[in-house]
Structure formats: structure tokens, C-alpha cells
Design an enzyme around this catalytic site. Sequence first.
Site, PDB file in Angstrom:
ATOM      1  NE  ARG A 146      32.012 -54.091  54.150  1.00 11.12           N
ATOM      2  CZ  ARG A 146      33.011 -53.244  53.941  1.00 11.12           C
ATOM      3  NH1 ARG A 146      33.828 -52.940  54.948  1.00 11.12           N
ATOM      4  NH2 ARG A 146      33.221 -52.709  52.760  1.00 11.12           N
ATOM      5  CE  LYS A 170      33.307 -56.851  51.962  1.00  6.40           C
ATOM      6  NZ  LYS A 170      32.548 -56.831  50.685  1.00  6.40           N
ATOM      7  CG  HIS A 240      23.486 -54.418  53.722  1.00  4.28           C
ATOM      8  ND1 HIS A 240      24.798 -54.084  53.481  1.00  4.28           N
ATOM      9  CD2 HIS A 240      22.802 -54.076  52.601  1.00  4.28           C
ATOM     10  CE1 HIS A 240      24.912 -53.577  52.269  1.00  4.28           C
ATOM     11  NE2 HIS A 240      23.709 -53.556  51.709  1.00  4.28           N
ATOM     12  NE  ARG A 243      28.445 -51.339  54.309  1.00  5.08           N
ATOM     13  CZ  ARG A 243      29.678 -50.846  54.430  1.00  5.08           C
ATOM     14  NH1 ARG A 243      30.062 -50.348  55.586  1.00  5.08           N
ATOM     15  NH2 ARG A 243      30.500 -50.847  53.413  1.00  5.08           N
ATOM     16  CG  HIS A 266      32.285 -48.916  49.540  1.00  6.50           C
ATOM     17  ND1 HIS A 266      31.145 -48.173  49.297  1.00  6.50           N
ATOM     18  CD2 HIS A 266      31.848 -50.062  50.116  1.00  6.50           C
ATOM     19  CE1 HIS A 266      30.088 -48.844  49.703  1.00  6.50           C
ATOM     20  NE2 HIS A 266      30.491 -49.990  50.207  1.00  6.50           N
ATOM     21  CE1 TYR A 275      24.469 -48.617  50.845  1.00  4.76           C
ATOM     22  CE2 TYR A 275      26.688 -48.204  50.043  1.00  4.76           C
ATOM     23  CZ  TYR A 275      25.792 -48.996  50.725  1.00  4.76           C
ATOM     24  OH  TYR A 275      26.214 -50.173  51.272  1.00  4.76           O
TER      25      TYR A 275
END
Length: 296
Positions: A146, A170, A240, A243, A266, A275
Site C-alpha cells: 500500500r 494495517k 492503488h 497494487r 489482507h 481482484y
Amino acid sequence: MAFNAFSDYLLLEKNYSKLTLRAYTSDLEEFRNFISEEFNTVIIDDVNYQQIRNWIVHLVEKGITNRSINRKVSSLNTYFKFLIKTKDIEVNPLSKHKALKISKEVQVPFSQSEMQEALAQLDSQTGFEAIRNKLIIELFYATGIRRIELVQLKLTDVDLSNKTLKVLGKRNKERYIPLLDSVIETIKSYSEERNKLEIISDKPYLFLTKKGVKIYETLVYRIINNYFSKVSSKVKRSPHILRHSFATHLLNQGANLNAVKELLGHSSLAATQVYTHNSIAELKKVYSNTHPRSKN
């Protein structure tokens, strides 16, 4: 208002990053300013759903997107859940709230030829900024990280001997991503140019501006948009989308969905499955061109 206790809860119990914490705090401050002006109160704990609905209408009238409004309301909802947990309130005024509908945007990845053309622009260029920009594009495409993860990379996160990159994702979750030999060569070239900078203020960080300070997100966006505007007519040309291209191209080549999930950082397969749309389209194309019965 139990801002301090709520902040500690997000940082210590929920393990949210300081960046996420600032976003939550900003949303709550915005709501508090609204109820102060409209209802002459600054105590969020006592508001009712109708007051929150008035805020939502106010945001819609300001032209804020439904996606952004949902995020702001989600911050408020998290705060109310915290107050329920601490027994400061008995009923969450947002317990029956339904999020605003969001139209699904089709994220169109860059093609492999567009990726090659964008990088080809930089192959013959020299100097700190050109090599830095090449490394930024290569890292996005080779690792799928990211934008905020790239900005926060430190020199110590790069392990050339093991050919890996440590990424802090994250909720401060670490993951290790393998590095291609071509990317390692660019890292070495960039390091040489980086060492030539006269002043380096933010020494721990990998990516710097020419003034020696840590690179920032808007600059990263401008770099990507600039190079890809020359090779692509796509409306969205952002980190993005790089990505997205990383994940789509891997899946097109037969990569395991769970492996792509781990590389992207994720927490669930559902987030990665978005995706697969383009991958399925590619499979259909291959299928129609190769299956013996497709010509009948």
C-alpha cells in the site's frame, strides 16, 4: 468525552495504528463541531439517532461521497460500541443504522505492456529522483504494498541477503515479501544515490525527497500519476491501481489466491477475491481461444 480512554482502547486493545487513530479522532471532532453548532452541545455520549441523521444529510449536501460518509459514521459507531463496553451508555444510537449504498467501481489494472512502458521511461534516466521513482514503481508492482506502507518503509526493513522486505501493514501486522533480483539491483542503485544527498534529516526511512526528508503520500501519488499518464489512458492512475495490477497479474499467471492474500496483507480471502474479476475475464479469453469446442 472519553477521548483519552477511547484512544488508548484503539491503540492498545484494537492495535490500530497512529494514522488510523488520527482518522477516528478527526471524524469524532467533526461530529462534535456539528452538534455544537446545530444542537448547542458537545457531548457526543448523549446524542440520538435523529441528530446523527441530520449530520449525515449535512455531509451529503456538502458533496461528501457515500464511501467517506460511511467511514465517518463507522468511526462514530466504534466510539458508541466503546461506550457500551465501558457501560457509559446503554443503547447504541447507531445499532439499527444502515450504511449508505456505494456504487461498485470497476478497478481497471494496468496492462503488462503499460507497466513495461512506464518503467522503460526510467531505464535511461539517471540521478537521485529518477532512480528513486523507478524503485517506487518497481516496488509497488513487485510487492503489491500500500502507499502508506511504502512511505513508512525503513532501511532496516530491506534484507538484501535474504531478498525480503518487511512491511508494517494495517493494525501493525508485519509481513515479509520476497524481492525480485531486478528490484534488488534498483535498491542498490538507489542506495548509492541516496548516500550522495548533502543533508538527510529522516535517516531511518528508505524513501526520501531530494531535500533529505521522508517522502509523503501526495508526492508518491503524483509520481505514479505522472509516469502512467504518458503510457495509459485509464482514468485512475494511482498507487492503488499498481497494487491492483500486482494482484491481477499474479492471479492471471495462476498464483494461488491464498498466497496473493498473504502478500497483500489482507485479513480475509473476501478482500482478495475482488481482484479475481479480471482474472476470470482473462481465463474466459484463454478458454474461448483454446477449447476445442469453442470454434463450433
